[in-house]
Design an enzyme around this catalytic site. Structure first.
Site, PDB file in Angstrom:
ATOM      1  N   HIS A 269     -65.968   2.523  28.636  1.00  0.00           N
ATOM      2  CA  HIS A 269     -66.958   3.732  28.329  1.00  0.00           C
ATOM      3  C   HIS A 269     -67.237   4.864  27.269  1.00  0.00           C
ATOM      4  CE1 HIS A 269     -71.176   5.424  28.855  1.00  0.00           C
ATOM      5  NE2 HIS A 269     -70.821   6.318  30.027  1.00  0.00           N
ATOM      6  N   HIS A 308     -71.887  -5.352  25.027  1.00  0.00           N
ATOM      7  CA  HIS A 308     -72.257  -4.336  25.602  1.00  0.00           C
ATOM      8  C   HIS A 308     -73.217  -4.700  27.192  1.00  0.00           C
ATOM      9  CE1 HIS A 308     -74.763  -0.861  26.395  1.00  0.00           C
ATOM     10  NE2 HIS A 308     -73.772   0.180  26.058  1.00  0.00           N
ATOM     11  N   ASP A 364     -68.995   1.326  19.672  1.00  0.00           N
ATOM     12  CA  ASP A 364     -67.708   2.825  19.422  1.00  0.00           C
ATOM     13  C   ASP A 364     -66.537   1.606  18.312  1.00  0.00           C
ATOM     14  OD1 ASP A 364     -68.127   4.457  20.990  1.00  0.00           O
ATOM     15  OD2 ASP A 364     -67.314   3.284  22.745  1.00  0.00           O
TER      16      ASP A 364
HETATM   17  N1  CMC Z   1     -63.714  -9.016  24.879  1.00  0.00           N
HETATM   18  C1  CMC Z   1     -63.599  -9.855  25.870  1.00  0.00           C
HETATM   19  N2  CMC Z   1     -64.471 -10.366  26.497  1.00  0.00           N
HETATM   20  C2  CMC Z   1     -65.344  -9.771  26.469  1.00  0.00           C
HETATM   21  C3  CMC Z   1     -65.839  -8.638  26.274  1.00  0.00           C
HETATM   22  C4  CMC Z   1     -64.598  -8.294  25.301  1.00  0.00           C
HETATM   23  N3  CMC Z   1     -65.572  -6.770  24.666  1.00  0.00           N
HETATM   24  N4  CMC Z   1     -67.220  -7.237  27.116  1.00  0.00           N
HETATM   25  C5  CMC Z   1     -67.035  -8.341  27.602  1.00  0.00           C
HETATM   26  N5  CMC Z   1     -66.571  -9.928  27.747  1.00  0.00           N
HETATM   27  C6  CMC Z   1     -66.495 -10.666  28.444  1.00  0.00           C
HETATM   28  C7  CMC Z   1     -66.556 -11.519  29.821  1.00  0.00           C
HETATM   29  O1  CMC Z   1     -64.700 -11.038  29.961  1.00  0.00           O
HETATM   30  C8  CMC Z   1     -66.904 -12.197  30.263  1.00  0.00           C
HETATM   31  O2  CMC Z   1     -66.998 -13.436  30.079  1.00  0.00           O
HETATM   32  P1  CMC Z   1     -66.411 -14.214  31.304  1.00  0.00           P
HETATM   33  O3  CMC Z   1     -68.457 -14.611  31.337  1.00  0.00           O
HETATM   34  O4  CMC Z   1     -66.738 -15.171  30.871  1.00  0.00           O
HETATM   35  O5  CMC Z   1     -66.169 -13.418  32.167  1.00  0.00           O
HETATM   36  C9  CMC Z   1     -68.363 -11.373  29.533  1.00  0.00           C
HETATM   37  O6  CMC Z   1     -68.444 -10.938  28.668  1.00  0.00           O
HETATM   38  C10 CMC Z   1     -69.207 -10.639  30.452  1.00  0.00           C
HETATM   39  O7  CMC Z   1     -68.408  -9.648  30.623  1.00  0.00           O
HETATM   40  P2  CMC Z   1     -68.988  -8.780  31.849  1.00  0.00           P
HETATM   41  O8  CMC Z   1     -67.404  -7.696  32.104  1.00  0.00           O
HETATM   42  O9  CMC Z   1     -69.698  -8.661  32.374  1.00  0.00           O
HETATM   43  O10 CMC Z   1     -69.699  -7.588  30.678  1.00  0.00           O
HETATM   44  P3  CMC Z   1     -70.373  -5.698  31.450  1.00  0.00           P
HETATM   45  O11 CMC Z   1     -71.219  -5.735  30.512  1.00  0.00           O
HETATM   46  O12 CMC Z   1     -70.028  -5.730  32.924  1.00  0.00           O
HETATM   47  O13 CMC Z   1     -69.086  -5.086  30.348  1.00  0.00           O
HETATM   48  C11 CMC Z   1     -68.820  -3.739  28.668  1.00  0.00           C
HETATM   49  C12 CMC Z   1     -69.773  -4.355  29.569  1.00  0.00           C
HETATM   50  C13 CMC Z   1     -68.983  -2.758  27.141  1.00  0.00           C
HETATM   51  C14 CMC Z   1     -67.698  -2.965  29.683  1.00  0.00           C
HETATM   52  C15 CMC Z   1     -67.547  -4.595  27.882  1.00  0.00           C
HETATM   53  O14 CMC Z   1     -68.201  -5.852  27.093  1.00  0.00           O
HETATM   54  C16 CMC Z   1     -66.251  -4.333  27.846  1.00  0.00           C
HETATM   55  O15 CMC Z   1     -65.367  -4.562  28.211  1.00  0.00           O
HETATM   56  N6  CMC Z   1     -66.155  -3.363  25.968  1.00  0.00           N
HETATM   57  C17 CMC Z   1     -65.296  -3.700  25.578  1.00  0.00           C
HETATM   58  C18 CMC Z   1     -65.353  -2.062  25.563  1.00  0.00           C
HETATM   59  C19 CMC Z   1     -65.807  -1.489  25.262  1.00  0.00           C
HETATM   60  O16 CMC Z   1     -66.295  -1.301  23.533  1.00  0.00           O
HETATM   61  N7  CMC Z   1     -66.947  -0.088  25.982  1.00  0.00           N
HETATM   62  C20 CMC Z   1     -67.722   0.718  25.181  1.00  0.00           C
HETATM   63  C21 CMC Z   1     -69.228   0.346  24.923  1.00  0.00           C
HETATM   64  S1  CMC Z   1     -70.311   0.702  23.836  1.00  0.00           S
HETATM   65  C22 CMC Z   1     -70.319   2.729  24.723  1.00  0.00           C
HETATM   66  C23 CMC Z   1     -70.556   3.204  25.994  1.00  0.00           C
HETATM   67  O17 CMC Z   1     -71.148   2.950  26.783  1.00  0.00           O
HETATM   68  O18 CMC Z   1     -69.613   3.538  25.990  1.00  0.00           O
END
Ligand code: CMC
Length: 443
Positions: A269, A308, A364
């Protein structure tokens, strides 16, 4: 005319149910409880870990269309607010629902400004932290500690009390944040200076040394103000959900904001901006980007600042931050890490792994390089997120408190553990080797 209902046939019983569809696409989860196999049956419930498809509230604050990359506060597009407004006005808009007229703007600004001081005991309390304490950890605990200074904040159903705590929190969080920073640097605390703007005062409390008149650079002051606008609210994210969930127990707002700040601290986050810089430093050079991306695709790493839960398109905030980064570099000099960011973005946006999963830069991705160029240490990045988000948290909290449909947040679970077992004396329990397997996947 088509009916706004959903017909369900329960194949276990053959019974038919008709559930109303509200708001153009929402069904009430509680309606599923009527679907039962017998009078004693609990009824159906929906299972939604991480609330990926569950609305927990009806809200008028922030609108996001994740597929189109649209973000609006109270109906106003983020691009317009970032270009034409300032954070103090946006905080008013978010909290009160409308843009202020001149009179209300002046009163609001003055109210926030008069609440920037903190009790001297809070300062002493902060002195107790270790010299290397993370400023976000300090912020979480000092915001929580404020509830002990304002016990009347427990009157959450009192409108005037809610208004007062909102002004206090928006006014005091930058002071706590700046004191946390000064503490880590071993520098004397700088008290608020009310003739400066909200962000100008914050920069003064952070960076003022022995100058008689501290004047923040106007370009950096404006850049920070726009970054504050972009971070003010983002509907039901992890920390807003924490704010509402903790606040639903009717605890005072300081305790709830402390919980929301703790939620923001995590690397998925608000801690992501710090994690992005650590990642860029580790990559070291644009030429190492392909190897790094390979590791991400193999599932070894995450590309921080990408992806996201809601945006399946370019985060509109990231576009604005990218522009601000260059305005800041014109003053501070170019942060060389931007070249690695640009290369990561270029390669990722052409790669099927990211394209097929609709992973784009989020807010971010470019904030870290901008903050770093402005002279903020990495540990301050999540703190810089928490300051403006305080107005969003307070608006979300007040909306929740006023909403007659809201109750204490209390999700259901699907129990998958043991059924009834009976206690046995220790000498009759299985051998340790057999037990190790059973407990190895516990904490
Ligand atoms: N790098 C690589 N793969 C990713 C990433 C990433 N940053 N984000 C998602 N994926 C992949 C994930 O592995 C999954 O692949 P598969 O379907 O093969 O298993 C797919 O994309 C869907 O991901 P998810 O984890 O189910 O998506 P989510 O909605 O649960 O997670 C997130 C959202 C923001 C936590 C995630 O994208 C992430 O960890 N990003 C990196 C951390 C980040 O930048 N966070 C800031 C978010 S914006 C500001 C805020 O809200 O604080």
């Amino acid at each position: 005319m088509a009916k706004e209902t959903l017909s369900i046939t329960d194949n276990r019983t053959g019974k038919q149910y008709e559930i109303p569809i509200e708001e153009g696409g929402v069904i009430r989860a509680a309606a599923l409880r009527d679907i039962k196999t017998s009078a004693e049956d609990f009824g159906l419930m929906s299972y939604d870990p991480a609330f990926t498809n569950t609305a927990s509230c009806r809200s008028r604050i922030t609108f996001i269309d994740g597929d189109k990359g649209i973000l609006r506060y109270r109906g106003y597009p983020i691009e317009e607010l970032a270009e034409k407004s300032n954070y103090i006005e946006v905080a008013y808009l978010i909290v009160k629902g409308e843009l202020p007229d001149r009179k209300h703007y002046a009163a609001w600004e003055s109210n926030i400004t008069t609440h920037t001081m903190i009790h001297e005991n809070v300062k002493k309390f902060m002195e107790g932290f270790r010299y290397d304490a993370h400023p976000m950890g300090m912020l979480v605990s000092t915001i929580g500690a404020l509830s002990t200074f304002y016990p009347e904040a427990a009157q959450i159903n009192d409108l005037e009390s809610r208004r007062l705590q909102t002004r206090r929190l928006i006014g005091k969080v930058p002071t706590l944040a700046a004191f946390a920073y000064r503490h880590t640097r071993g520098l004397p605390y700088v008290y608020p200076q009310n003739d400066l703007s909200y962000t100008g005062n914050f920069l003064s409390m952070l960076f003022r040394m022995a100058e008689r008149d501290y004047k923040p650079n106007p370009i950096l002051e404006r850049a920070l103000d726009v970054l504050f606008i972009l971070h003010a609210d983002h509907e039901q994210n992890c920390s807003a959900n924490a704010m509402r969930s903790v606040g639903s127990s009717q605890v005072d707002p300081y305790s709830a904001v402390a919980a929301a700040t703790a939620a923001l601290y995590g690397p998925l986050h608000g801690g992501a901006n710090e994690a992005v810089i650590r990642m860029l430093v580790e990559i070291g050079s644009p030429k190492n980007v392909p190897d790094f991306i390979k590791g991400v695709k193999e599932g070894k790493r995450r590309l921080m600042g990408f992806g996201h839960r809601v945006y399946k398109n370019y985060d509109p905030r990231a576009k604005i931050v990218k522009k601000i980064a260059y305005e800041v570099f014109d003053v501070t000099g170019r942060n060389p890490l931007i070249d690695i960011s640009l290369e990561l973005e270029r390669i990722a946006l052409e790669d099927d792994y990211f394209v097929s999963r609709k992973l784009y830069p989020n807010v971010d991705f470019y904030t870290g390089v901008t903050y770093q160029a402005m002279g903020f240490p990495m540990e301050m990045f999540p703190v810089l997120f928490a300051i403006p988000r305080t107005s969003g948290w307070m608006a979300q909290w007040a909306e929740m408190v006023r909403d007659p449909e809201q109750k204490i947040a209390r999700p259901r679970q699907v129990y998958i553990g043991e059924q009834t077992r009976h206690w046995t004396p220790i000498e009759h329990r299985p051998e340790p080797t057999m037990r190790e397997d059973a407990v190895s996947d516990q904490i």
